[in-house]
Scaffold this motif. Structure first.
Motif, PDB file in Angstrom:
ATOM      1  N   VAL A  20      -6.268   1.746  -2.139  1.00  0.00           N
ATOM      2  CA  VAL A  20      -6.038   0.653  -1.413  1.00  0.00           C
ATOM      3  C   VAL A  20      -5.319   1.144  -0.136  1.00  0.00           C
ATOM      4  N   ARG A  21      -6.104   1.005   0.912  1.00  0.00           N
ATOM      5  CA  ARG A  21      -5.878   1.416   2.458  1.00  0.00           C
ATOM      6  C   ARG A  21      -4.644   0.332   2.852  1.00  0.00           C
ATOM      7  N   ALA A  22      -3.535   0.914   3.400  1.00  0.00           N
ATOM      8  CA  ALA A  22      -2.641   0.056   3.773  1.00  0.00           C
ATOM      9  C   ALA A  22      -2.912  -1.003   4.926  1.00  0.00           C
ATOM     10  N   PHE A  23      -2.317  -2.227   5.011  1.00  0.00           N
ATOM     11  CA  PHE A  23      -2.573  -3.316   5.995  1.00  0.00           C
ATOM     12  C   PHE A  23      -2.136  -3.031   7.303  1.00  0.00           C
ATOM     13  N   THR A  24      -3.244  -2.762   7.936  1.00  0.00           N
ATOM     14  CA  THR A  24      -3.044  -2.751   9.296  1.00  0.00           C
ATOM     15  C   THR A  24      -4.324  -3.329  10.107  1.00  0.00           C
ATOM     16  N   LEU A  25      -3.881  -3.651  11.654  1.00  0.00           N
ATOM     17  CA  LEU A  25      -4.983  -4.370  12.219  1.00  0.00           C
ATOM     18  C   LEU A  25      -6.165  -3.251  12.538  1.00  0.00           C
ATOM     19  N   ARG A  26      -5.938  -2.061  13.127  1.00  0.00           N
ATOM     20  CA  ARG A  26      -6.917  -0.989  13.404  1.00  0.00           C
ATOM     21  C   ARG A  26      -6.664  -0.097  12.181  1.00  0.00           C
ATOM     22  N   ASP A  54      10.297   1.168  -4.772  1.00  0.00           N
ATOM     23  CA  ASP A  54      11.934   0.622  -4.655  1.00  0.00           C
ATOM     24  C   ASP A  54      11.969  -0.702  -5.705  1.00  0.00           C
ATOM     25  N   ARG A  55      11.189  -1.563  -5.663  1.00  0.00           N
ATOM     26  CA  ARG A  55      11.254  -2.875  -6.510  1.00  0.00           C
ATOM     27  C   ARG A  55      10.829  -2.722  -7.965  1.00  0.00           C
ATOM     28  N   CYS A  56       9.801  -2.170  -8.044  1.00  0.00           N
ATOM     29  CA  CYS A  56       9.038  -1.868  -9.553  1.00  0.00           C
ATOM     30  C   CYS A  56       8.769  -3.364  -9.748  1.00  0.00           C
ATOM     31  N   VAL A  57       8.001  -4.204  -8.869  1.00  0.00           N
ATOM     32  CA  VAL A  57       7.415  -5.535  -9.123  1.00  0.00           C
ATOM     33  C   VAL A  57       6.154  -5.343  -8.370  1.00  0.00           C
ATOM     34  N   PRO A  58       5.084  -6.016  -8.832  1.00  0.00           N
ATOM     35  CA  PRO A  58       3.780  -5.924  -8.047  1.00  0.00           C
ATOM     36  C   PRO A  58       4.028  -6.222  -6.399  1.00  0.00           C
ATOM     37  N   LEU A  64      -3.865  -7.398  -4.090  1.00  0.00           N
ATOM     38  CA  LEU A  64      -5.200  -7.254  -3.442  1.00  0.00           C
ATOM     39  C   LEU A  64      -6.243  -6.858  -4.260  1.00  0.00           C
ATOM     40  N   LEU A  65      -5.787  -5.717  -5.003  1.00  0.00           N
ATOM     41  CA  LEU A  65      -6.663  -5.242  -6.232  1.00  0.00           C
ATOM     42  C   LEU A  65      -7.110  -6.516  -7.315  1.00  0.00           C
TER      43      LEU A  65
END
Length: 189
Positions: A20-26, A54-58, A64-65
């Motif tokens: 899953v690609r990171a969320f970015t505008l471009r 860090d948080r071990c939660v979704p 998104l997946l």
């Protein structure tokens, strides 16, 4: 952009590491890509992003997946299972009929006689402690859902609060007993 373990942009559920690609505008070639792991039961297990680490939660990549494939995060399934067991245990404790039939009946020996209980018995201390920890995590993450129970009756709210108070009291008693035992053991050495 999401790709399944075979590198395809397909929404069909599949075991393995999804990217899953990171969320970015471009998005560029240097935009971070995270591995989201789907286990053998087609539940989304984890993500390599810093938020999940860090948080071990979704995280947002797991959700998104989930939206893309309709596979469920394992955390949500475990949370619902833990809450079902807590509800079953509460019904059994108060002698109420058990509305949930998903847990098998187990024979429990008490003082030479056996009793039917609708609660799973775990084999060792660590398994029981892991179950308790997961149950508290599930309850913690359901706090907003609890606040939205606007149609609950006054009687049900009182009963719910009383049972939670009993659980918290038991929890505090066990922690105090453990802390006292641990403190006493360290003093002897």
């Amino acid at each position: 952009m999401i790709h399944n373990p075979e590198g395809e942009n397909s929404s069909s559920p599949m075991v393995g590491n999804w990217t899953v690609r990171a969320f970015t505008l471009r998005a560029t070639r240097s935009t971070p890509v995270y591995d989201v792991v789907v286990n053998n039961t087609l539940l989304i297990e984890s993500c390599t992003c810093q938020d999940f680490t860090d948080r071990c939660v979704p995280c947002k990549h797991i959700y998104l997946l989930k939206r893309f494939t309709n596979m469920q995060p394992s955390f949500e399934v475990e949370q619902n299972n833990a809450l079902d067991v807590i509800v079953q245990a509460t019904h059994v404790q108060h002698g109420e009929p058990n509305e949930l039939e998903s847990t098998p009946v187990i024979q429990i020996e008490q003082h030479g006689e056996s009793e039917n209980e609708d609660v799973d018995i775990l084999d060792d201390v660590q398994s029981n402690l892991q179950f308790i920890s997961q149950s508290y995590t599930a309850l913690h993450h359901d706090r907003n859902r609890v606040l939205n129970l606007s149609t609950i009756s006054q009687e049900e709210a009182h009963q719910y609060a009383q049972q939670v108070r009993e659980l918290v009291l038991l929890h505090q008693t066990m922690l105090q007993r453990y802390d006292r035992t641990r403190h006493n053991n360290t003093q002897r050495q």
